[in-house]
Design a protein around this motif. Sequence first.
Motif, short mmCIF file in Angstrom:
data_model
loop_
_atom_site.label_atom_id
_atom_site.label_comp_id
_atom_site.label_asym_id
_atom_site.label_seq_id
_atom_site.Cartn_x
_atom_site.Cartn_y
_atom_site.Cartn_z
N LYS A 265 76.73 12.61 24.73
CA LYS A 265 77.02 12.16 26.24
C LYS A 265 75.87 11.33 26.58
N ALA A 266 74.86 11.70 26.00
CA ALA A 266 73.67 10.57 26.64
C ALA A 266 73.62 9.41 26.13
N THR A 267 74.00 9.38 24.64
CA THR A 267 74.37 8.07 23.89
C THR A 267 75.30 7.24 24.76
N LYS A 268 76.58 7.87 24.93
CA LYS A 268 77.53 6.96 25.70
C LYS A 268 77.12 6.47 26.90
N LYS A 269 76.68 7.28 27.85
CA LYS A 269 76.07 6.83 29.05
C LYS A 269 74.74 5.92 28.93
N ASP A 270 73.88 5.89 28.06
CA ASP A 270 72.64 5.08 28.28
C ASP A 270 72.84 3.86 27.34
N GLY A 271 73.50 4.10 26.13
CA GLY A 271 73.62 3.00 25.07
C GLY A 271 74.55 1.82 25.59
N THR A 272 74.33 0.72 24.96
CA THR A 272 75.39 -0.33 25.10
C THR A 272 75.89 -0.65 23.76
N THR A 273 77.26 -0.64 23.44
CA THR A 273 77.86 -0.89 22.09
C THR A 273 78.20 -2.34 21.88
N GLN A 274 78.25 -2.67 20.62
CA GLN A 274 78.37 -4.31 20.33
C GLN A 274 79.79 -4.57 20.84
N GLU A 275 80.74 -3.55 21.03
CA GLU A 275 82.08 -3.87 21.75
C GLU A 275 81.96 -4.35 22.93
N GLU A 276 81.09 -3.75 23.64
CA GLU A 276 80.88 -3.93 25.00
C GLU A 276 80.01 -5.37 25.19
N ILE A 277 79.37 -5.68 24.36
CA ILE A 277 78.64 -7.07 24.05
C ILE A 277 79.59 -8.27 23.98
N ASP A 278 80.25 -7.85 23.10
CA ASP A 278 81.37 -8.87 22.73
C ASP A 278 82.21 -9.30 24.01
N LYS A 279 82.61 -8.13 24.76
CA LYS A 279 83.31 -8.32 25.68
C LYS A 279 82.99 -9.23 26.97
N LYS A 294 76.33 -7.04 38.10
CA LYS A 294 74.93 -6.90 37.89
C LYS A 294 74.74 -5.84 36.66
N GLU A 295 75.70 -4.99 36.53
CA GLU A 295 75.74 -4.01 35.39
C GLU A 295 75.80 -4.73 34.27
N GLU A 296 76.54 -5.71 34.20
CA GLU A 296 76.83 -6.54 32.95
C GLU A 296 75.78 -7.41 32.61
N LYS A 297 75.33 -7.97 33.52
CA LYS A 297 73.93 -8.63 33.35
C LYS A 297 72.59 -7.92 32.85
N ARG A 298 72.66 -6.53 33.32
CA ARG A 298 71.63 -5.66 32.91
C ARG A 298 71.77 -5.31 31.44
N LYS A 299 73.14 -4.90 30.97
CA LYS A 299 73.42 -4.63 29.62
C LYS A 299 73.15 -5.79 28.93
N LEU A 300 73.45 -6.82 29.16
CA LEU A 300 73.13 -8.11 28.15
C LEU A 300 71.66 -8.38 28.25
N PHE A 301 70.84 -8.30 29.13
CA PHE A 301 69.58 -8.44 29.14
C PHE A 301 68.84 -7.46 28.27
N GLU A 302 69.05 -6.19 28.51
CA GLU A 302 68.55 -5.03 27.80
C GLU A 302 69.00 -5.16 26.29
N TYR A 303 70.20 -5.47 25.88
CA TYR A 303 70.62 -5.71 24.41
C TYR A 303 69.99 -6.78 23.64
N SER A 304 69.70 -8.00 24.37
CA SER A 304 69.18 -9.06 23.82
C SER A 304 67.60 -8.78 23.44
N ASN A 305 67.05 -7.79 24.14
CA ASN A 305 65.68 -7.55 24.00
C ASN A 305 65.49 -6.29 23.17
#
Length: 306
Positions: A265-279, A294-305
Amino acid sequence: MYGGFWYYLKNAFNHKDNSLYKLMAINILVFLVFLVIRVFLTISGEGALYQQLLSYFMMPADVGRIITQPWSIFTYMFMHEGIFHILFNMLFLYWFGLLVQEYLGSRKLANLYILGGLAGAVLYVIMYNVAPFFIEQRDAALMLGASAGVYAIVVGAATLTPDTTFHLILLGPVKIKYIAIFYVVIAFANSTGANAGGELAHLGGAAIGYVYISMLRKGTDLGAPVQAVGRFFESVFAGRPNVKVTYRKKNPPYKSEPLRENESKATKKDGTTQEEIDKILDKIADKGYDSLSKEEKRKLFEYSNK
């Protein structure tokens, strides 16, 4: 930052699901290439050579010549002569293409453009080989321009969402169904004039625009073959925005016990999947970076780093 007309035009082939800007970019690039060729050949006294070269990419009315240059049925719809010719075609492609892409998606916009160009070419050839008025001009008749594809998109958009309103200079708010009707009437009225071949192509494109949307509502996509070819070229040219992305291996090199329920559950909540980034990246390609939450920008920023 992503967003803006010029950004998407300049990076047309770096984004997925971006047919509108790809079509515009191809038209503009082809226009510029032939413009440079024309200037240099004309200056060097080879203007006739330029006209001959151009004719190999234009749509002929003579069936015998079509057999010797079959590629022209596609190339003609991406070519223009004169700045105002391409300017008005690209403006209408952009204005009405945005609507079609928003409602139906990028691929169907490309389908509509290509089918419109093909339908315009077919009607043009038929009329110049059947109608007595045109037969005498058939051997010398050549056609170029994106107008047939653009007319398909204009009429397609008007069929899809007829009450959408554009605010026109001097006229004010006008529903796009009236704009489409006006341009079809003008094309019909001028179909025996100086640009008869072009006007016939306009009518062919307009007809397929209406038919395509009508059939689509019934569940039949006439553009499926076009879409299959489009996927091939997209696989060659498509790219992604310059975002640093790392991939995790699906299977570790060793066997391990399944994650406990709370870890999963923690992984699903805190992690960002490749599928989400593709979308998220697809959303940027369609609507721009500023459309992200804002949430999508946060995910993109965190994933890119990562």
